[in-house]
Write a protein that holds these residues in place. Structure first.
Motif, mmCIF file in Angstrom:
data_model
loop_
_atom_site.group_PDB
_atom_site.id
_atom_site.type_symbol
_atom_site.label_atom_id
_atom_site.label_comp_id
_atom_site.label_asym_id
_atom_site.label_seq_id
_atom_site.Cartn_x
_atom_site.Cartn_y
_atom_site.Cartn_z
ATOM 1 N N ASN A 124 -41.016 26.861 -32.949
ATOM 2 C CA ASN A 124 -40.113 27.057 -34.078
ATOM 3 C C ASN A 124 -40.078 28.512 -34.502
ATOM 4 O O ASN A 124 -39.025 29.044 -34.868
ATOM 5 C CB ASN A 124 -40.542 26.175 -35.253
ATOM 6 C CG ASN A 124 -40.300 24.713 -34.988
ATOM 7 O OD1 ASN A 124 -39.441 24.354 -34.188
ATOM 8 N ND2 ASN A 124 -41.050 23.840 -35.622
ATOM 9 N N LEU A 125 -41.257 29.162 -34.467
ATOM 10 C CA LEU A 125 -41.283 30.588 -34.768
ATOM 11 C C LEU A 125 -40.458 31.370 -33.755
ATOM 12 O O LEU A 125 -39.758 32.325 -34.106
ATOM 13 C CB LEU A 125 -42.733 31.084 -34.780
ATOM 14 C CG LEU A 125 -43.591 30.631 -35.962
ATOM 15 C CD1 LEU A 125 -45.024 31.091 -35.790
ATOM 16 C CD2 LEU A 125 -43.036 31.172 -37.261
ATOM 17 N N ILE A 165 -37.510 19.114 -32.691
ATOM 18 C CA ILE A 165 -37.539 19.312 -31.245
ATOM 19 C C ILE A 165 -38.984 19.162 -30.790
ATOM 20 O O ILE A 165 -39.891 19.807 -31.322
ATOM 21 C CB ILE A 165 -36.985 20.692 -30.851
ATOM 22 C CG1 ILE A 165 -35.519 20.819 -31.256
ATOM 23 C CG2 ILE A 165 -37.128 20.938 -29.350
ATOM 24 C CD1 ILE A 165 -34.885 22.155 -30.908
ATOM 25 N N TYR A 166 -39.208 18.294 -29.814
ATOM 26 C CA TYR A 166 -40.545 18.132 -29.271
ATOM 27 C C TYR A 166 -41.009 19.432 -28.626
ATOM 28 O O TYR A 166 -40.205 20.130 -27.983
ATOM 29 C CB TYR A 166 -40.569 17.014 -28.224
ATOM 30 C CG TYR A 166 -40.404 15.633 -28.780
ATOM 31 C CD1 TYR A 166 -41.422 15.016 -29.493
ATOM 32 C CD2 TYR A 166 -39.221 14.924 -28.611
ATOM 33 C CE1 TYR A 166 -41.277 13.743 -30.013
ATOM 34 C CE2 TYR A 166 -39.050 13.654 -29.131
ATOM 35 C CZ TYR A 166 -40.083 13.066 -29.828
ATOM 36 O OH TYR A 166 -39.932 11.817 -30.351
ATOM 37 N N GLN A 172 -55.191 12.654 -32.109
ATOM 38 C CA GLN A 172 -55.065 13.634 -33.182
ATOM 39 C C GLN A 172 -55.084 15.049 -32.627
ATOM 40 O O GLN A 172 -54.307 15.910 -33.046
ATOM 41 C CB GLN A 172 -56.205 13.437 -34.202
ATOM 42 C CG GLN A 172 -56.123 14.350 -35.405
ATOM 43 C CD GLN A 172 -54.908 14.083 -36.241
ATOM 44 O OE1 GLN A 172 -54.447 12.972 -36.321
ATOM 45 N NE2 GLN A 172 -54.362 15.112 -36.865
ATOM 46 N N LEU A 173 -56.000 15.265 -31.656
ATOM 47 C CA LEU A 173 -56.043 16.593 -31.043
ATOM 48 C C LEU A 173 -54.739 16.891 -30.314
ATOM 49 O O LEU A 173 -54.214 18.013 -30.389
ATOM 50 C CB LEU A 173 -57.233 16.672 -30.079
ATOM 51 C CG LEU A 173 -58.618 16.651 -30.733
ATOM 52 C CD1 LEU A 173 -59.699 16.594 -29.664
ATOM 53 C CD2 LEU A 173 -58.815 17.881 -31.611
ATOM 54 N N ASN A 213 -49.624 19.546 -30.197
ATOM 55 C CA ASN A 213 -48.158 19.510 -30.201
ATOM 56 C C ASN A 213 -47.589 20.166 -31.458
ATOM 57 O O ASN A 213 -46.564 20.845 -31.404
ATOM 58 C CB ASN A 213 -47.669 18.061 -30.100
ATOM 59 C CG ASN A 213 -47.912 17.477 -28.724
ATOM 60 O OD1 ASN A 213 -47.934 18.195 -27.728
ATOM 61 N ND2 ASN A 213 -48.092 16.174 -28.660
ATOM 62 N N GLU A 214 -48.294 19.959 -32.587
ATOM 63 C CA GLU A 214 -47.826 20.608 -33.808
ATOM 64 C C GLU A 214 -47.923 22.118 -33.699
ATOM 65 O O GLU A 214 -46.997 22.844 -34.089
ATOM 66 C CB GLU A 214 -48.644 20.113 -35.005
ATOM 67 C CG GLU A 214 -48.327 18.671 -35.410
ATOM 68 C CD GLU A 214 -49.184 18.211 -36.562
ATOM 69 O OE1 GLU A 214 -50.076 18.986 -36.982
ATOM 70 O OE2 GLU A 214 -48.986 17.070 -37.041
ATOM 71 N N GLU A 215 -49.066 22.604 -33.172
ATOM 72 C CA GLU A 215 -49.196 24.041 -32.977
ATOM 73 C C GLU A 215 -48.131 24.548 -32.025
ATOM 74 O O GLU A 215 -47.508 25.586 -32.234
ATOM 75 C CB GLU A 215 -50.602 24.380 -32.437
ATOM 76 C CG GLU A 215 -51.721 24.190 -33.450
ATOM 77 C CD GLU A 215 -51.573 25.143 -34.625
ATOM 78 O OE1 GLU A 215 -51.060 26.255 -34.428
ATOM 79 O OE2 GLU A 215 -51.954 24.759 -35.740
#
Length: 1824
Positions: free
Chosen positions: A1078-1079, A1793-1794, A1064-1065, A1070-1072
């Motif tokens: 993406n930004l 995109i990863y 999860q971490l 990876n999400e952050e």
């Protein structure tokens, strides 16, 4: 072919049915010509006889083969007729849950009455750019086809959506507009696409209502034109409406509602802004309660009102206008509640102070008196007078309702007009796509004027549709050069003429409306008289004189004439209108101010802007205003319909026919009767009939050859596929009229494909039978051989078993004999042993008894002897003691007597003198002897006394012992007496015991028996206890095992929890990371958009753009000249913007003026804040300067003292060294250590060289330190000067700023400058502190050495002079020896290095010998002898000292960037030079700028590099080699900044030389982040570039191409062309994908891309491949088959093999293909039983439930031997998967995109070894 060939046994047909319309049946026997009936079997097993029509002899329709059922296109069916169409739609809708189906050019959409996840953005992206036939039918496919044809053919398009109420027309039109808004985007910043979509909730609120058939039924028709510019982006829209159902405002049938907006207002009546509307619930108003269904399930009217208001705001209708609209709507509700009472039969009145009328008057701003007057009266005008006539209650009520309808119609028109104004644009329209949402054909029990107009419109649309279909068929035949005859199709022009021609129904209706006493009855009579006998399409009902029947294209419709005239005239009391015109309410004045110019009270809005390309003739009748108001509704509708048809004829139409599956709004419920009615009404069956009349089935030659290759023999196959197909068809189909050969296709009549499929199936069935026969023979023979072998084996084993049984019996018999023998022997032996044991026991007891007796006697005798012995000894001792005492006493007496005699004699002698004298002689000697004797005797006495004491003690002990023995003897004697007494009693007892012995023996036997029993019981108990113990142990073991399992489970659970938490971490990280990247991509997109806008503005202002610097928005260390360039650029942009602004419209100018005012205010606030910041900065700078000067003074003083101490110490050391040399030379003057000896010479030379080097280094340090101090002081003075001069300069700059953006930018620049100065100050302070600490450390070391020397000196001073000299010499010799050893080690290392270099130089000297002799210089190493010759060296000393830096002039920076970045060709650099060379060169230039401590140069170089890379990527961003090259170089530059940053974490793998090359003056951590962001942007651009290259290959290579040829056949494709799976020229295959992947991989490796980065790129590429393939699989029914699953798995295995060959199996790419692999497995596994369902659920873990169900629904057999998936099985799967927690999204996100990471990868390349090739044109760089 003859019918008998098709109507054979087992052939399936369709027969009519009353309930199901058509029912399937199967022939029991063959049909023969002349048979009057068919023998059929229904699906339920019932046998029936179907009689043929004796007149026509028409046979029932044949049923299509099962493999054709469920096709995407109805024209792909071999038999095209009504039952086939109905069955195909039902199978797709019920079984496959597919609501869309093609029917030629028509898209049939069935309303599912359920929300489906097939309209998301991912679905839109999947359909975007695809061919219409390549994907499953969808409204998005039709929209994409229209959009593509608009761009390709430069022709306007129309999408015609029709269907009856509740069929889903509005939703389909809405989704089509959403598609255009999504794929095209907006050409301006006004978000036109959002406004277009925002018009939907407004129009639904005011034009939609709940009916018995639909909860959101559109009660008007609309045509929306969406305008596009020359780049095909949305620029605006225009809406036209038709025939609003005004009667719904005042009347609703049961279970129906008024328009939604009324209920939304009533639901929000409690809002504070609606208090003045005086609203309440919907049940309180007449106009909203008549349907008795005020609430729609699942709809919140208050929330819907919020949506409507938001849409109004988005379209520019402000809050005041919205409240005005709501006021008018509330007034209509209050007007409906006005109660009109009957005064008499011809008049009526309204009660005074009616609260609803009062509320109406207050809301619309009119007087109560006037409105109440004209609601109950009307004015009649004659030629001379004017009369006021009272109205009856019914007439007044009708007048009130007419006024309400008129107001609502005006309000509807006003809203439509303002919506169009909001959607209009000033940009020139290039083309448009129209979306027509219009009512379908309607027929009810009572049909009136509205249904007549609707059906009239549908007649016109059907005529246009038929003509278009016929035209397409004709074009197809002409293109393929097919001879064809005119197809006879239904032309509904006579019906249209009946309605609209001269003296038609509308003409007669208008004429009757003009008559003074015209009525519905008289109009009906005119109709009968005019058309009843002349037109066959017009009929009169038998039982009515007030109705008529028209034969429409769909069905006969009976219309009731009641109300036709009134609805056509649509009259309103003119005085009521005048009262409303006199209103003070501004909105009401707007509604009625153009009353004379109004065109239609039905809500038709005039054509406003937005259609520049459409040429439509204006209606000349509009020029006459007086007559315009008198136009009837029918005339207006006819004119608007004519305009619509002209518009549609000028465009390319696309048709969507919406079907309502049932009347009860049940989800996925299909009513065949209702479906057939609508199919007949919407023209779908007409399309089928036109197609069936010609050649509906069409195959390309390649597809035909691939499908029917099995029908060909080997000799039939020719190189020319076309000729092969011709020969085969001529042989298979004898009738030449059944097919035609075109240029690229073969055309078949209806039924021929089914016939060919039958032949193919028969051929395959025969082949299967032959295969089965052979296999069954082989299986039977194998089974027989197995049985024979098994029988022989059984016999062999049986006989062996019998022999073994006999042998066993004999062995058992012998064994039994032996056992009996031994048993008997054992029994006898046991009996003997038992007797023997008893005898021995008796003997033992007796002998024991006798032995005990004897032992007792001997014991008594022994004890008596001991007693006697003791007594006799005691008596003897007593006698001895008495005798001894007597003798001693006698001796004492005698000695006493003798002593007395001697004493007397001595007394006598003592009296004589002589004796005295005699005695005195030698007295002395004797005294002495006596003295000695006395001493000896005393010693003896002491010993004796000690012995006596010991004897006394021993005697006392002995006496005590004797006394105790005596007492014991006395006791023994007493015992003996007692024993003697007891002997007699014991003898008596012995007799008793002998008697008792026999009793005891008897009891013993009893006890033995009891003991035996007890033993057996105990053994039994012990065994039970053992069993219990065993069970307890087992339970214990189970408990222990359970505890261990639980502990293991807990451990696994904890491990799993930790792993999940870690995962999860990692996911969050990876999400952050992904969010951040993406930004960055969004920021890059905005930058590109900004640059595009600047270029567009520059082009529009005719200013040729030159080279401009663009700032790096990420960097906080911007240079001043960068800001100046930005300032210039912004001025140019503002000038260009001013030029563009001149062309903008007034509204935009007003907005900009308002924005400028806001910016001016913000500018003033920022200016004030800037002044405050400036004051704070000056105060902080003054305070920092004071602290710095103070600290600097103290530090300089400290450094001067330290320098003086070091210099004195250095002089002392030099002096000591000189003395040492002299002493050394003096001491070694003789012998081998002479000064001229080689060893000492080498040593001295080395020492001298070291001293010289030390002096040189010290001088360099002093020079550099002095330069540093001077630079710091100069910088300090410069800062002070700048601080003094900055306010004025800054004030001037502020005065030059023109707007708030420049002020913001200047303010940001000032903040950056402040941070830069603070950073420099902190850096200088840290450097100074580090130097201070190092100097302090050196000073401390010197002090410690000094103290140690002083201690040694003090110790030496305490010694004598000779020892002192010896100690000092010893100390000095020791120190020199250590130093000599260190120097010798260094000398050996240098010798080894020199030898190694000599070997290398010899090799190099051979290669460049022609350059060598004159240019080389000899060099003697310190270790060489004087006589050793000098070897030439061809490496100059300058290169030997190369530090890995490149020097360039400031003016050459642009040339460096241009040659190294902008004009560099990646291919030549990648092939010929080392990877990452540009990055190394840039870093070496950066090192030199750092070496010079030139922060300006560092900043400008980095900024120019970043901007140049961005520029080249923007210019050549589509070139994969360029993007890959600069990604590799950017990453290498980033790694160099880390590797040489001086951070210990990055220096672990560096060499000593690389550590020396670290940056020394600047910390570039912030720039590392900027460059990392740039690398992320380049990576995303690389992925986009690779995706654009791979995208066209994926679907063709992974899905369509047959890698394994012959596995799957090609099915019929219908009218929609589908991409062929046969590999033609230009068709991509799997090899194309693999070749492209190889090209990607090789190019990235050539560019030196990090392996970890390559793995991430490959993982992303494989994800894209898997996602695109799976998405297309989920949207293509033709791809979901068993054979396609095999193809996919083979293709995936080839991709895995590629990964294995490249060593990339661990990069995670294989895991990204897991959903695709599981989907392919799902296509191949069995799908029948519950076990299969369980296996599928456990196997498909990477697929969502929606994806699994979708694949199962789409699964389509390619051959007849495959079976479809049953609905029950799919429901079982859904039941098992309902507990899954997952996203309902159907498609995978192909744009995902990863997040990318750049692991640190240090370089092993030494900077000093890098050579710059001349091809780079970098000769202006100097190596330092």
């Amino acid at each position: 072919m003859a019918a008998s060939e098709l109507y054979t046994k087992c052939a399936r047909v369709w027969i009519p049915d009353a309930e199901d319309v058509w029912k399937s049946a199967e022939l029991i026997k063959d049909y023969k010509n002349g048979d009057a009936s068919l023998q059929l079997t229904l699906e339920d097993g019932t046998n029936i006889e179907h009689k043929l029509d004796p007149k026509t002899k028409n046979l029932p329709h044949l049923r299509n083969p099962d493999i054709l059922v469920g096709e995407n296109d109805l024209t792909a069916l071999s038999y095209l007729h009504e039952p086939a169409v109905l069955h195909n739609l039902k199978v797709r809708f019920i079984d496959s849950k597919l609501i869309y189906t093609y029917c030629g050019i028509v898209l049939v959409a069935i309303n599912p009455y359920e929300t489906l996840p097939i309209y998301g953005t991912d679905i839109i992206n999947a359909y975007s750019g695809q061919n219409m036939g390549d994907m499953d039918p969808h409204i998005f496919a039709v929209a994409e086809e229209a959009y593509k044809q608009m761009a390709r053919d430069e022709r306007n398009q129309s999408i015609i959506v029709s269907g009856e109420s509740g069929a889903g027309k509005t939703v389909s039109a809405k989704y089509a507009m959403r598609y255009f808004a999504t794929v095209s985007g907006s050409a301006s910043e006004a978000n036109v696409e959002e406004k277009v979509l925002a018009s939907n909730p407004i129009m639904e609120a005011i034009g939609n209502a709940k009916t018995t058939r639909n909860d959101n039924s559109s009660r008007f028709g609309k045509y929306i034109e969406i305008g596009f510019d020359n780049r095909y982006r949305i620029i605006g829209a225009n809406m036209r409406t038709y025939l609003l159902e005004k009667s719904r405002v005042v009347f609703q049938a049961d279970e129906e509602r008024n328009y939604h907006i009324f209920y939304q207002l009533c639901a929000s009546a409690k809002l504070p802004e609606f208090k003045n509307l005086r609203l309440s619930t919907a049940n309180d108003f007449l106009y909203t309660r008549q349907g008795r269904s005020p609430v729609i399930d699942g709809v919140d009217d208050s929330k819907e009102l919020c949506t409507t208001r938001h849409a109004f705001t988005l379209l520019g209708i402000n809050e005041s206008y919205q409240m005005g609209l709501f006021q008018v709507l509330a007034a209509i509700l209050h007007l409906g509640n006005v109660e009109i009472k009957e005064k008499d039969s011809d008049s009526s009145l309204i009660a005074p102070n009616n609260r609803h009328l009062t509320a109406f008057c207050e809301l619309v701003g009119v007087t109560y008196k006037d409105m109440s007057q004209w609601l109950c009266h009307r004015k009649l005008k004659t030629a001379t007078e004017t009369y006021i006539k009272p109205l009856s209650r019914l007439q007044a009520t009708n007048a009130r309702d007419a006024l309400s309808k008129h107001i609502y119609a005006k309000l509807f028109s006003w809203i439509v007009e303002h919506v169009n104004k909001a959607l209009v644009t000033s940009i020139k329209q290039h083309s448009f796509i129209g979306v027509l949402d219009i009512y379908g054909f309607e027929t009810f029990e009572i049909n009136s004027f509205e249904q007549f107009c609707i059906n009239y419109a549908n007649e016109k649309l059907q005529q246009q549709f038929n003509m278009h279909v016929f035209k397409l068929e004709q074009e197809e035949y002409m293109k393929e050069q097919i001879p064809w005859t005119l197809i006879d199709f239904y032309d509904n022009q006579p019906c249209i003429n009946l309605i609209e021609a001269k003296m038609g129904i509308l003409d007669l209706l208008d004429e009757e409306c003009k008559m003074p006493k015209g009525s519905d009855d008289s109009w009906a009579q005119k109709l009968y008289n005019t058309h009843l006998k002349t037109c066959c399409l017009f009929e009169k009902p038998r039982m009515s004189n007030r109705a008529f029947i028209i034969q429409h294209f769909a069905d006969k419709v009976e219309y009731q004439c009641d109300g036709f005239l009134e609805k056509n005239k649509d009259t309103v009391n003119e005085e009521q209108i005048n009262v409303l015109k006199a209103s003070k309410f501004h909105l009401l004045m707007e509604l009625f101010q153009d009353e004379e110019k109004a065109t239609s009270p039905t809500g038709q809005a005039p054509g406003t802007g937005g259609r520049t390309r459409l040429s439509i003739k204006p209606d000349k009748s509009r020029e006459t205003s007086s007559k315009e108001h008198k136009k009837t509704v029918g005339c207006q509708f006819r004119n608007s319909l004519q305009m619509l048809m002209e518009t549609l004829n000028a465009t390319t139409p696309h048709y969507v026919r919406c079907i309502k599956p049932n009347d009860f709004k049940l989800a996925f419920s299909f009513d065949p009767k209702r479906a057939v009615q609508q199919l007949r009404a919407c023209g779908v069956l007409e399309t089928i009939r036109i197609s069936a009349a010609g050649f509906p089935s069409r195959w390309t030659y390649q597809e035909f050859f691939s499908r029917y290759r099995v029908l060909m023999k080997q000799k039939d196959v020719l190189p020319d596929k076309k000729l092969t197909c011709k020969h085969v068809l001529e042989r298979l189909v004898e009738d030449q009229d059944k097919y035609q050969f075109g240029k690229t296709k073969i055309f078949f009549r209806a039924g021929q494909v089914a016939y060919l499929e039958k032949l193919r199936a028969d051929k395959l069935r025969a082949a299967c039978i032959r295969i089965q026969k052979t296999i069954r023979c082989w299986l039977a023979r194998k089974k027989y051989l197995r049985k024979r072998s098994a029988a022989i084996t059984i016999q062999r084993f049986t006989r062996g078993y019998q022999a073994r049984c006999l042998a066993k019996f004999m062995r058992l018999t012998q064994a039994a004999t032996v056992i009996q023998k031994y048993q008997r022997m054992y029994v006898e032996k046991k009996r003997y042993r038992k007797k023997q044991a008893a005898a021995l026991a008796m003997q033992t007891i007796l002998r024991a008894y006798m032995a005990r007796q004897k032992y007792q006697a001997l014991l008594r005798e022994h004890k008596a002897v001991i007693i006697q012995k003791r007594i006799r000894g005691w008596l003897a001792r007593c006698w001895y003691k008495r005798c001894l005492e007597a003798i001693v006493y006698l001796q004492c007496c005698i000695r006493r007597m003798r002593a007395k005699r001697e004493l007397k004699k001595l007394k006598i002698e003592a009296r004589s003198v002589e004796h005295f004298k005699k005695l005195n002689k030698g007295m002395e000697n004797k005294i002495m002897q006596l003295q000695r004797k006395i001493d000896e005797q005393n010693k003896d006495n002491r010993l004796i006394s000690e012995k006596l004491v010991g004897l006394e003690s021993s005697y006392a002990v002995e006496g005590e012992r004797m006394r105790s023995e005596l007492s014991q003897l006395r006791g023994v004697e007493e015992d003996a007496r007692n024993k003697a007494i007891q002997v007699s009693s014991l003898l008596e007892e012995l007799e008793k015991l002998r008697k008792e012995l026999s009793v005891t023996q008897q009891e013993k036997k009893t006890l033995e028996e009891w003991a035996q029993t007890y033993r057996s019981e105990m053994e039994k108990m012990v065994s039970e206890l053992k069993d219990q113990n065993g069970s307890l142990k087992k339970e214990k073991d189970d408990l222990n095992r359970l505890i261990q399992e639980q502990s293991q489970q807990m451990t696994e659970k904890m491990t799993r929890a930790i792993a999940e938490e870690t995962h999860q971490l990692e996911t969050d990280l990876n999400e952050e990371r992904s969010r951040y990247q993406n930004l960055l991509s969004e920021h890059l997109r905005l930058e590109e958009k900004y640059d595009d806008l600047k270029e567009e503005m520059a082009r529009s202002s005719n200013i040729k753009p030159g080279h401009r610097r663009t700032d790096s928005t990420h960097s906080s260390n911007e240079s001043e000249y960068t800001y100046n360039s930005e300032y210039t650029e912004m001025e140019e942009g503002s000038r260009a913007g001013d030029d563009v602004t001149r062309g903008m419209d007034t509204s935009l100018t007003l907005k900009l003026q308002k924005r400028v005012t806001e910016l001016e205010q913000e500018k003033q606030s920022l200016r004030d804040e800037l002044e405050n910041k400036e004051d704070q900065f000056q105060r902080a700078r003054a305070r920092d300067d004071a602290e710095f000067r103070k600290a600097r003074g103290a530090e300089l003083e400290y450094e001067s003292l330290k320098r003086q101490e070091l210099e004195s110490e250095n002089k002392k050391l030099r002096h000591d060294l000189a003395e040492m040399r002299r002493s050394l030379l003096g001491n070694t003057a003789a012998g081998a250590g002479a000064p001229g000896s080689p060893a000492y010479k080498v040593l001295l030379d080395q020492l001298n060289a070291s001293c010289e080097e030390l002096e040189v280094r010290k001088e360099e340090v002093l020079i550099l330190r002095s330069q540093l101090v001077s630079q710091k002081e100069a910088m300090h003075h410069k800062d002070e000067k700048e601080t003094m001069t900055e306010p004025s300069v800054f004030a001037e700059d502020v005065n030059k700023l023109k707007d708030a953006d420049e002020l913001k930018q200047a303010y940001v620049g000032l903040k950056d400058t402040n941070r830069l100065l603070e950073h420099q100050l902190q850096t200088q302070r840290r450097t100074y502190e580090n130097e201070t600490e190092s100097l302090r450390g050196e000073l401390q070391n010197v002090k410690e050495e000094n103290n140690r020397q002083q201690q040694l000196l003090a110790q030496n001073l305490q010694l004598p002079p000779e020892a002192r000299i010896e100690a000092s010499l010893q100390h000095e010799i020791t120190r020199l020896t250590n130093e000599n050893l260190d120097l010798m080690e260094q000398l050996e290392k240098q010798d080894r290095t020199i030898r190694k270099l000599k070997k290398q130089l010899k090799v190099y000297s051979k290669r460049i010998g022609e350059m060598g002799a004159g240019q080389t210089e000899g060099q003697t190493s310190p270790g060489q002898m004087v006589e050793e010759p000098i070897h030439p060296v061809n490496i100059p000393r300058r290169e030997k000292d190369f530090q890995g830096m490149l020097e360039y002039k400031r003016e050459d920076e642009m040339k460096l960037v241009k040659n190294l970045i902008l004009e560099l060709k990646p291919r030549g650099v990648a092939v010929n030079l080392i990877p990452g060379l540009p990055a190394y060169i840039l870093f070496m230039c950066l090192r030199h700028a750092d070496y010079l401590n030139d922060d300006q140069k560092v900043r400008t170089l980095l900024t120019s590099t970043i901007n140049s890379i961005k520029k080249i990527l923007k210019k050549r961003g589509d070139d994969f080699e360029t993007v890959s090259f600069w990604l590799a170089n950017t990453c290498r530059f980033l790694h160099c900044l880390k590797q040489y940053s001086g951070d210990e974490a990055f220096m672990k793998h560096n060499t000593q030389r690389q550590n020396e090359h670290c940056l020394s003056n600047f910390d570039l951590a912030e720039y590392r982040q900027v460059i990392s962001d740039l690398a992320i942007q380049i990576y995303q651009q690389l992925i986009k570039c690779m995706e654009n290259i791979l995208q066209p290959m994926i679907v063709s290579g992974m899905l369509e191409h047959e890698t394994i040829q012959g596995v799957s056949g090609v099915k019929p494709t219908g009218l929609r062309k589908r991409t062929s799976s046969i590999a033609d020229e230009g068709t991509y295959t799997l090899d194309s994908i693999l070749r492209q992947l190889n090209a990607f991989h090789s190019i990235m490796c050539q560019h030196g891309t990090d392996p970890e980065l390559i793995k991430q790129v490959v993982k992303q590429l494989f994800y894209i491949i898997g996602a695109v393939t799976l998405n297309n699989l989920l949207l293509r029914k033709d791809m979901c088959s068993w054979s396609k699953g095999m193809q996919i798995r083979y293709n995936v295995s080839q991709l895995e093999e590629w990964l294995r060959d490249k060593g990339l199996m661990t990069c995670g790419a294989k895991e990204t293909l897991e959903p695709l692999i599981q989907a392919a497995q799902l296509l191949q596994v069995k799908k029948k039983t519950d076990e299969d369902a369980e296996a599928i659920c456990s196997m498909c873990q990477a697929l969502t439930t929606a994806q699994i169900v979708k694949v199962l629904n789409l699964y389509t057999p390619v051959n007849e031997f495959e079976e479809r998936v049953s609905v029950a099985f799919i429901r079982t799967i859904q039941t098992r998967l309902r507990d899954r927690c997952e996203s309902p999204q159907l498609l995978m996100d192909t744009k995902m995109i990863y997040p990318v990471t750049f692991p640190f990868s240090p370089s092993c390349v030494a900077l000093e070894t890098i050579q710059i090739p001349g091809s780079l044109n970098l000769a202006f760089l100097t190596r330092v």
